[in-house]
Scaffold this motif. Sequence first.
Motif, PDB file in Angstrom:
ATOM      1  N   GLY A  22       0.802  -1.222   0.000  1.00 39.44           N
ATOM      2  CA  GLY A  22       0.000   0.000   0.000  1.00 39.44           C
ATOM      3  C   GLY A  22       0.834   1.270   0.000  1.00 39.44           C
ATOM      4  N   TYR A  23       0.455   2.172   0.880  1.00 36.58           N
ATOM      5  CA  TYR A  23       1.057   3.504   0.912  1.00 36.58           C
ATOM      6  C   TYR A  23       2.216   3.624   1.899  1.00 36.58           C
ATOM      7  CZ  TYR A  23      -2.947   4.920  -1.846  1.00 36.58           C
ATOM      8  OH  TYR A  23      -3.873   5.032  -2.843  1.00 36.58           O
ATOM      9  N   THR A  24       2.796   2.516   2.312  1.00 38.60           N
ATOM     10  CA  THR A  24       3.845   2.552   3.325  1.00 38.60           C
ATOM     11  C   THR A  24       5.021   3.421   2.898  1.00 38.60           C
ATOM     12  OG1 THR A  24       3.194   0.350   4.061  1.00 38.60           O
ATOM     13  CG2 THR A  24       5.343   1.147   4.782  1.00 38.60           C
ATOM     14  N   LEU A  25       5.536   3.234   1.689  1.00 36.99           N
ATOM     15  CA  LEU A  25       6.674   4.045   1.244  1.00 36.99           C
ATOM     16  C   LEU A  25       6.312   5.520   1.159  1.00 36.99           C
ATOM     17  CD1 LEU A  25       8.358   1.936  -1.596  1.00 36.99           C
ATOM     18  CD2 LEU A  25       9.216   2.387   0.706  1.00 36.99           C
ATOM     19  N   TYR A  26       5.103   5.806   0.777  1.00 39.94           N
ATOM     20  CA  TYR A  26       4.648   7.195   0.668  1.00 39.94           C
ATOM     21  C   TYR A  26       4.570   7.835   2.054  1.00 39.94           C
ATOM     22  CZ  TYR A  26       1.476  11.113  -0.105  1.00 39.94           C
ATOM     23  OH  TYR A  26       0.902  12.355  -0.126  1.00 39.94           O
ATOM     24  N   ARG A  27       3.970   7.110   3.010  1.00 37.05           N
ATOM     25  CA  ARG A  27       3.779   7.653   4.359  1.00 37.05           C
ATOM     26  C   ARG A  27       5.064   7.650   5.181  1.00 37.05           C
ATOM     27  NH1 ARG A  27      -1.635   4.465   4.892  1.00 37.05           N
ATOM     28  NH2 ARG A  27      -3.082   5.980   4.034  1.00 37.05           N
ATOM     29  N   TYR A  28       5.912   6.662   4.942  1.00 36.70           N
ATOM     30  CA  TYR A  28       7.130   6.501   5.742  1.00 36.70           C
ATOM     31  C   TYR A  28       8.327   6.294   4.812  1.00 36.70           C
ATOM     32  CZ  TYR A  28       3.554   5.632   9.248  1.00 36.70           C
ATOM     33  OH  TYR A  28       2.456   5.739  10.060  1.00 36.70           O
ATOM     34  N   PRO A  29       8.827   7.365   4.226  1.00 36.60           N
ATOM     35  CA  PRO A  29       9.939   7.246   3.273  1.00 36.60           C
ATOM     36  C   PRO A  29      11.180   6.572   3.849  1.00 36.60           C
ATOM     37  CG  PRO A  29       9.020   9.473   3.254  1.00 36.60           C
ATOM     38  CD  PRO A  29       8.360   8.734   4.375  1.00 36.60           C
ATOM     39  N   VAL A  30      11.333   6.585   5.169  1.00 31.26           N
ATOM     40  CA  VAL A  30      12.486   5.955   5.796  1.00 31.26           C
ATOM     41  C   VAL A  30      12.559   4.473   5.447  1.00 31.26           C
ATOM     42  CG1 VAL A  30      11.306   5.425   7.989  1.00 31.26           C
ATOM     43  CG2 VAL A  30      13.781   5.742   7.950  1.00 31.26           C
ATOM     44  N   ASP A  65      -5.808  12.285  -7.766  1.00 33.70           N
ATOM     45  CA  ASP A  65      -5.791  11.172  -6.812  1.00 33.70           C
ATOM     46  C   ASP A  65      -5.302   9.904  -7.491  1.00 33.70           C
ATOM     47  OD1 ASP A  65      -6.857  12.766  -4.762  1.00 33.70           O
ATOM     48  OD2 ASP A  65      -8.909  12.293  -5.352  1.00 33.70           O
ATOM     49  N   LEU A  66      -5.836   9.644  -8.688  1.00 29.27           N
ATOM     50  CA  LEU A  66      -5.423   8.446  -9.423  1.00 29.27           C
ATOM     51  C   LEU A  66      -3.953   8.516  -9.809  1.00 29.27           C
ATOM     52  CD1 LEU A  66      -8.257   7.335 -11.863  1.00 29.27           C
ATOM     53  CD2 LEU A  66      -7.115   5.987 -10.116  1.00 29.27           C
ATOM     54  N   GLN A  67      -3.496   9.688 -10.203  1.00 31.89           N
ATOM     55  CA  GLN A  67      -2.077   9.837 -10.544  1.00 31.89           C
ATOM     56  C   GLN A  67      -1.212   9.579  -9.322  1.00 31.89           C
ATOM     57  OE1 GLN A  67      -0.733  10.245 -13.711  1.00 31.89           O
ATOM     58  NE2 GLN A  67       1.080   9.648 -12.548  1.00 31.89           N
ATOM     59  N   GLY A  68      -1.675  10.009  -8.158  1.00 31.01           N
ATOM     60  CA  GLY A  68      -0.947   9.750  -6.918  1.00 31.01           C
ATOM     61  C   GLY A  68      -0.842   8.265  -6.618  1.00 31.01           C
ATOM     62  N   VAL A  69      -1.932   7.526  -6.870  1.00 34.37           N
ATOM     63  CA  VAL A  69      -1.918   6.075  -6.680  1.00 34.37           C
ATOM     64  C   VAL A  69      -0.908   5.452  -7.632  1.00 34.37           C
ATOM     65  CG1 VAL A  69      -3.278   3.956  -6.889  1.00 34.37           C
ATOM     66  CG2 VAL A  69      -4.302   5.976  -5.842  1.00 34.37           C
ATOM     67  N   LEU A  70      -0.938   5.869  -8.877  1.00 31.50           N
ATOM     68  CA  LEU A  70      -0.012   5.335  -9.877  1.00 31.50           C
ATOM     69  C   LEU A  70       1.439   5.643  -9.505  1.00 31.50           C
ATOM     70  CD1 LEU A  70      -0.195   3.738 -12.491  1.00 31.50           C
ATOM     71  CD2 LEU A  70      -0.265   5.902 -13.723  1.00 31.50           C
ATOM     72  N   ASP A  71       1.693   6.854  -9.035  1.00 33.55           N
ATOM     73  CA  ASP A  71       3.047   7.231  -8.610  1.00 33.55           C
ATOM     74  C   ASP A  71       3.511   6.382  -7.427  1.00 33.55           C
ATOM     75  OD1 ASP A  71       3.027   9.156 -10.591  1.00 33.55           O
ATOM     76  OD2 ASP A  71       2.599  10.823  -9.209  1.00 33.55           O
ATOM     77  N   THR A  72       2.597   6.116  -6.501  1.00 37.26           N
ATOM     78  CA  THR A  72       2.924   5.297  -5.334  1.00 37.26           C
ATOM     79  C   THR A  72       3.297   3.880  -5.754  1.00 37.26           C
ATOM     80  OG1 THR A  72       1.464   6.604  -3.926  1.00 37.26           O
ATOM     81  CG2 THR A  72       2.010   4.388  -3.162  1.00 37.26           C
ATOM     82  N   ILE A  73       2.533   3.305  -6.665  1.00 41.83           N
ATOM     83  CA  ILE A  73       2.825   1.958  -7.160  1.00 41.83           C
ATOM     84  C   ILE A  73       4.159   1.941  -7.895  1.00 41.83           C
ATOM     85  CG2 ILE A  73       2.086   0.177  -8.786  1.00 41.83           C
ATOM     86  CD1 ILE A  73      -0.831   0.947  -8.002  1.00 41.83           C
ATOM     87  N   ALA A  74       4.402   2.939  -8.731  1.00 39.43           N
ATOM     88  CA  ALA A  74       5.664   3.001  -9.475  1.00 39.43           C
ATOM     89  C   ALA A  74       6.851   3.088  -8.513  1.00 39.43           C
ATOM     90  CB  ALA A  74       5.656   4.188 -10.435  1.00 39.43           C
ATOM     91  N   GLU A  75       6.702   3.849  -7.437  1.00 36.68           N
ATOM     92  CA  GLU A  75       7.773   3.952  -6.439  1.00 36.68           C
ATOM     93  C   GLU A  75       8.047   2.587  -5.804  1.00 36.68           C
ATOM     94  OE1 GLU A  75       8.851   6.452  -2.371  1.00 36.68           O
ATOM     95  OE2 GLU A  75       6.780   6.444  -3.096  1.00 36.68           O
ATOM     96  N   GLN A  76       6.990   1.846  -5.501  1.00 34.01           N
ATOM     97  CA  GLN A  76       7.162   0.506  -4.937  1.00 34.01           C
ATOM     98  C   GLN A  76       7.889  -0.406  -5.923  1.00 34.01           C
ATOM     99  OE1 GLN A  76       3.321  -1.052  -4.039  1.00 34.01           O
ATOM    100  NE2 GLN A  76       3.003   0.280  -2.280  1.00 34.01           N
ATOM    101  N   LEU A  77       7.470  -0.364  -7.184  1.00 33.90           N
ATOM    102  CA  LEU A  77       8.054  -1.242  -8.190  1.00 33.90           C
ATOM    103  C   LEU A  77       9.517  -0.918  -8.465  1.00 33.90           C
ATOM    104  CD1 LEU A  77       5.058  -1.512 -10.685  1.00 33.90           C
ATOM    105  CD2 LEU A  77       5.786  -3.186  -8.973  1.00 33.90           C
ATOM    106  N   ARG A  78       9.892   0.347  -8.285  1.00 37.57           N
ATOM    107  CA  ARG A  78      11.291   0.727  -8.447  1.00 37.57           C
ATOM    108  C   ARG A  78      12.133   0.294  -7.245  1.00 37.57           C
ATOM    109  NH1 ARG A  78       8.743   4.834  -9.967  1.00 37.57           N
ATOM    110  NH2 ARG A  78       8.952   6.335 -11.573  1.00 37.57           N
ATOM    111  N   ARG A  79      11.571   0.402  -6.049  1.00 36.10           N
ATOM    112  CA  ARG A  79      12.336   0.169  -4.812  1.00 36.10           C
ATOM    113  C   ARG A  79      12.407  -1.296  -4.379  1.00 36.10           C
ATOM    114  NH1 ARG A  79      14.934  -1.579  -1.561  1.00 36.10           N
ATOM    115  NH2 ARG A  79      15.584  -0.758   0.455  1.00 36.10           N
TER     116      ARG A  79
END
Length: 179
Positions: A22-30, A65-79
């Motif tokens: 979910g939004y873990t990386l977004y909420r807690y970048p650490v 909002d949808l773009q934010g969801v997509l950005d969050t998923i992309a960040e997960q897939l990169r990390r």
Amino acid sequence: ERNNQHVLESLIGHAEIIIIQGYTLYRYPVVGAEEKYVVIDLYDPYYLEGLALFSGEGADHHRDDLQGVLDTIAEQLRRGDFFICASERQRDLWLGALMALGRLDLPNYARDPTFRSLIDVVPFGCSETPPVHTRQVLKGVVPGIAETDTVVLWGGGIWGWLDPLTVIRAMAIVYDQRP
């Protein structure tokens, strides 16, 4: 929130592997900043949920909002160092997304042409081996639930795109036949 951040940093310091979704990386970048092995749980393709949730009246208002969801998923897939999902069909979806982000590259292919070492299925549902009842943990133990009650577990939310009314109506029929 600040206390959560402090607790999380402490826990991460002791961990070798971190499993998030979910939004873990977004909420807690650490979580993503640490040099830890990160497993991303992709069981819930919440972008597809967002399409249903944000469609209809005022859909233009939710474009960001949808773009934010997509950005969050992309960040997960990169990390992520490894990814888990619930089915082969989901795996196909996420392989396509990983490919679009350049994660299906020649070095990974040379190590594992199936990419199972990058993403694999952890099934959701019941085991083929039936569970064995060894002790009471709910019925007759939790106040308000009698030992003779029928308990139904619902493994998710009640969302409009999952047709919750059919489930609710079905439960009324079941209750009428078997309270």
